[in-house]
Design a protein around this motif. Sequence first.
Motif, PDB file in Angstrom:
ATOM      1  N   ILE A 377      52.356   9.284  25.618  1.00 13.68           N
ATOM      2  CA  ILE A 377      53.082   9.803  24.452  1.00 13.68           C
ATOM      3  C   ILE A 377      53.559   8.658  23.565  1.00 13.68           C
ATOM      4  N   ASN A 378      54.098   7.625  24.161  1.00 11.68           N
ATOM      5  CA  ASN A 378      54.600   6.490  23.381  1.00 11.68           C
ATOM      6  C   ASN A 378      53.480   5.811  22.598  1.00 11.68           C
ATOM      7  N   ASN A 381      52.156   8.234  19.831  1.00 13.33           N
ATOM      8  CA  ASN A 381      53.108   8.337  18.718  1.00 13.33           C
ATOM      9  C   ASN A 381      53.009   7.130  17.797  1.00 13.33           C
ATOM     10  N   ASP A 382      52.945   5.964  18.392  1.00 11.37           N
ATOM     11  CA  ASP A 382      52.864   4.745  17.582  1.00 11.37           C
ATOM     12  C   ASP A 382      51.544   4.673  16.818  1.00 11.37           C
ATOM     13  N   ASP A 385      51.630   7.504  14.209  1.00 12.07           N
ATOM     14  CA  ASP A 385      52.848   7.524  13.394  1.00 12.07           C
ATOM     15  C   ASP A 385      53.387   8.943  13.246  1.00 12.07           C
ATOM     16  N   VAL A 386      53.343   9.672  14.356  1.00  7.49           N
ATOM     17  CA  VAL A 386      53.901  11.027  14.428  1.00  7.49           C
ATOM     18  C   VAL A 386      54.691  11.135  15.718  1.00  7.49           C
ATOM     19  N   THR A 387      55.295  12.293  15.921  1.00 12.08           N
ATOM     20  CA  THR A 387      56.034  12.519  17.151  1.00 12.08           C
ATOM     21  C   THR A 387      55.373  13.652  17.921  1.00 12.08           C
ATOM     22  N   ASP A 389      55.444  16.060  20.997  1.00 10.05           N
ATOM     23  CA  ASP A 389      56.398  16.609  21.961  1.00 10.05           C
ATOM     24  C   ASP A 389      55.649  17.416  23.003  1.00 10.05           C
ATOM     25  N   TYR A 401      47.521  16.331  20.350  1.00 15.55           N
ATOM     26  CA  TYR A 401      47.056  14.958  20.087  1.00 15.55           C
ATOM     27  C   TYR A 401      45.751  14.981  19.292  1.00 15.55           C
ATOM     28  N   GLN A 404      46.546  16.264  15.681  1.00 12.40           N
ATOM     29  CA  GLN A 404      47.197  15.242  14.866  1.00 12.40           C
ATOM     30  C   GLN A 404      46.221  14.109  14.507  1.00 12.40           C
TER      31      GLN A 404
END
Length: 414
Positions: A377-378, A381-382, A385-387, A389, A401, A404
């Motif tokens: 997840i980390n 996300n990086d 550039d999204v979050t 959950d 994933y 996105q």
Amino acid sequence: MDNIGLSSDKIISRTVEELKELFEEIVQKYEGVTTYSNSLAPSTWIVRGAIDYFDKLDSKFLGNGNSTGIPEEKADHYANNFYRLFNAINYLGQLWGIEIFHNEEIKMLIDIRTLIVHSGEQISKIKSLDLEEYKDSQLGRIIHKDDHDPFNRFSNFPAMDYRLDIWNDKQDKKKKQKRNLTEVDYDTKHENFYDLSIFLRASDVRNIVLVYIESFIENAISLTPKAEFPMLPEIKEVVINENDKTIDFDRLARLVSNNLRGGYMKENGIEYWNGYGLKRLYNYICYRTDITSEVSSVIQKKIRSTMSNYWDSYQDENIPDGEIPSLDIRQVFYEYTPEYAGKNYLEGQKLFSKIAPFFNTRNRDDASDIDYLAMFINYANDALDVTLDLEQSVDQLICSYIVQSVKVRINSEE
């Protein structure tokens, strides 16, 4: 005494490395046909070792001879290695249904092996020589040609490395009863003893054996079976309906579930098939209302195209199993997912073993190694550039994933 020179004017038509590669291809093709793995493995291993051994056969492959009464270790080593190879090829032929042809040179090498290993006991099954009248054949001498030959023992075959003297005996029992003791030439007149010499050269033995192996491999190529699999019925348009934009994943799964060609596998009661992962993503797209039509259209079109190519390739018997288009979402959407430092490790190695182990299974979900999940997840996300959950499940996280990733790529191209 008769003299026989064993020679070969044939050489393999490939390099030794090409011969090895071709043998490996055959082994792989037959692996899916036979289930006798523990029988195959030792025999194929012997053939591999034999190719190397005979390719490097030197001019002293039988040692210095048997002047001590018994052959040297190198002679026994050669004889046993040849016999192992002979047996391994015969056994592979039996397992794979391949007829093995033994030419006269191979038969003579078998007889030489028998004479080396079994000398000292009665030998009466020499096949390459006309010795039917003789009840026993023995290895007399193994003589290696030194730099000089003072006794001219190699005068007729100066290019050879070895001379093997073979002594044969009729074991004539009649002479005990009928022979006049003064008839000193009885054995000579009845030809009770017969001596012959076989001359060998390492390069010829090498060629004979490697040609024998190549012939076996070529025969195996011509008879290599194609894995039989049930063809799919003519219902592609129903299973992958372009008009309704629907895919019956479960129906296709049932059609390919009885063989490995389609990538379907059952283990510990769990059914694995990458098509189940695409089904999760397809359903995720269909039921989410927060995904733009553009993103949804790209993903659905990509999945339908992949499934269509998969169907067509499965039906084509000329396409090997390993070349059927992958249904793995990592491959299907590779052009969309971002690059990041841990991608090869987290996605390539851990995604379906630790993070979402049941993503590509039927009716199994929600299991994960928390540490790997958090790491994924980390990084994701990086990279995006999204979050991301967890929302409801780990499997939905994987679908998110992909969504996105496609969204970011589309936005970057606008």
